[in-house]
Scaffold this motif. Structure first.
Motif, mmCIF file in Angstrom:
data_model
loop_
_atom_site.group_PDB
_atom_site.id
_atom_site.type_symbol
_atom_site.label_atom_id
_atom_site.label_comp_id
_atom_site.label_asym_id
_atom_site.label_seq_id
_atom_site.Cartn_x
_atom_site.Cartn_y
_atom_site.Cartn_z
ATOM 1 N N GLU A 1 -5.150 -2.785 -4.437
ATOM 2 C CA GLU A 1 -4.083 -3.653 -3.941
ATOM 3 C C GLU A 1 -3.060 -2.745 -3.259
ATOM 4 O O GLU A 1 -2.516 -1.842 -3.901
ATOM 5 N N ALA B 1 -13.657 -11.047 -2.855
ATOM 6 C CA ALA B 1 -13.359 -11.819 -4.083
ATOM 7 C C ALA B 1 -14.002 -13.202 -4.024
ATOM 8 O O ALA B 1 -14.524 -13.700 -5.020
ATOM 9 N N LEU C 1 -15.843 -7.564 -8.708
ATOM 10 C CA LEU C 1 -14.799 -6.850 -7.959
ATOM 11 C C LEU C 1 -13.703 -6.434 -8.926
ATOM 12 O O LEU C 1 -13.165 -7.261 -9.654
ATOM 13 N N GLY D 1 -6.012 -6.656 2.645
ATOM 14 C CA GLY D 1 -5.809 -7.952 1.997
ATOM 15 C C GLY D 1 -6.904 -8.949 2.367
ATOM 16 O O GLY D 1 -7.431 -9.661 1.508
ATOM 17 N N ILE D 2 -7.251 -8.978 3.657
ATOM 18 C CA ILE D 2 -8.310 -9.887 4.127
ATOM 19 C C ILE D 2 -9.654 -9.502 3.501
ATOM 20 O O ILE D 2 -10.395 -10.364 3.017
ATOM 21 N N ASP E 1 -2.840 -5.340 6.013
ATOM 22 C CA ASP E 1 -3.334 -6.682 6.356
ATOM 23 C C ASP E 1 -4.862 -6.733 6.238
ATOM 24 O O ASP E 1 -5.420 -7.652 5.624
ATOM 25 N N ASN F 1 -10.176 -7.887 0.677
ATOM 26 C CA ASN F 1 -10.175 -8.209 -0.756
ATOM 27 C C ASN F 1 -10.391 -9.704 -1.002
ATOM 28 O O ASN F 1 -11.153 -10.088 -1.894
ATOM 29 N N GLN F 2 -9.729 -10.538 -0.202
ATOM 30 C CA GLN F 2 -9.934 -11.987 -0.333
ATOM 31 C C GLN F 2 -11.390 -12.363 -0.052
ATOM 32 O O GLN F 2 -11.972 -13.200 -0.754
#
Lengths: 167, 167, 167
Positions: free
Chosen positions: B122, B149, B5, B142-143, B139, B145-146
């Motif tokens: 980001e 990752a 990633l 972000g979720i 939001d 990407n987490q």
């Protein structure tokens, strides 16, 4: 005793990381929420954080008077303060002297017995905001983050759930 | 086989870095574009990326059905998916269940034979956006990407063309 | 001789870090301000930076013609250019060819005798801006940062006052 600052963007996994760090200290952890459940969006967010954290935390709602709250809960388990940017926003809305409050916070940290893990947000990495209030807020947040980082023992920057050690 | 990633801001050099990583695997690389050339700004961007990449890539346009596309092209050279944030945006506009799609993507990754390099953005490091839709999107990003990752073997954060290793 | 690029968000401590780096070189440091004191907000910011820096700097105001200014002041102490994003914004407002100016800057760097420390901003890590001009600016800033970073000997990314080494 350690003071830890966890910074990052929205939904970057900062709170989860901060919970892991706070739980690693002995004693019952204390969750210091600077958020108040004033609207539905915020209520949902608070409920989701609580569900993940579990029920073994002492919970405090501290929108403004953070320094007295840290002193009052001192001597037990680690405190997780989530988050400093919302605290700053609360101070500004209440027309408190935020610069004084931030200095006071930095000054009290070396005198605490229990550990503190702070969550904060990076808000200054986008385009310059159109409105002056948003510009003031991101300036204030940047100053606050620098001040608390200087007083902290450890600082981590979280991206996509992964911490980078800054200090 | 590796899942990589590459995250970062707009024009940070993410795509170029991802191309370098994808080319390093054996076989003819596959470029999976989540963008559709719907307006002039996007067309220019797509043409510029293509000019830099060169003509030795297999090209696929996959705005929505990413998981089936990864399964269909499996077994050959590495796939470069550019980018996940646009895929998320496409899913939301099409009123698909993006949370399910992201979970499904994370679940399929360990079962693939060919390597995959994902590009993502980001978007959560600026001031809180005024409008609720933009807040929901950041939001969700972000979720996503987490989640990706956590499932990836390697994660890099690119700033000014320079990668920092997160995982 | 070294070319150093210090990047980061608004109020992240970039300027302070750049001052420390510039002072570490022998000779009287030269402060190259790309800002002009056009309004009260900017005047305050300039005054605050000057107060922190101290009075032992040679000061130059260079809103546009950065390359000639670097050549003219070459051979003395290190130059601190604060900041490149404002220079880019000035070029765009003056309808200069910023792409040419950035290439010219990158080309002149290896030929300078005195060190240069550049401050720049990361502006591409927030939500995509609504207006096309802001999108063009953040694209241009990203390209400029990549170009100068590629030509620099050292690149640091500052978060909460703490530098991360990128190069």
């Amino acid at each position: 005793m350690a003071v830890i600052l966890i910074t990052g963007g929205a939904r970057s996994g900062k709170s989860k990381r901060a919970e892991t760090r706070a739980r690693a200290f002995p004693g019952q952890p204390v969750y210091v929420a600077t958020a108040e459940a004033l609207d539905a969006e915020m209520e949902t967010r608070i409920a989701r954080h609580r569900a993940r954290r579990g029920t073994d935390w002492i919970e405090r709602e501290v929108p403004l008077d953070l320094v007295p709250a840290l002193i009052a809960s001192d001597g037990g388990g680690a405190r997780l303060v989530d988050c400093l940017t919302l605290w700053l926003s609360n101070l500004m809305h209440a027309e408190r002297d935020w610069e004084h409050a931030v200095s006071e916070l930095a000054a009290v940290l070396p005198r605490l017995k229990s550990s503190v893990v702070f969550v904060t947000n990076e808000v200054g990495l986008g385009i310059v905001p159109d409105n002056a209030l948003a510009r003031s807020f991101r300036d204030a947040a940047g100053i606050m983050n620098q001040t608390v980082a200087a007083a902290a023992d450890e600082v981590e920057f979280v991206v996509a759930g992964l911490p980078m050690k800054l200090k």
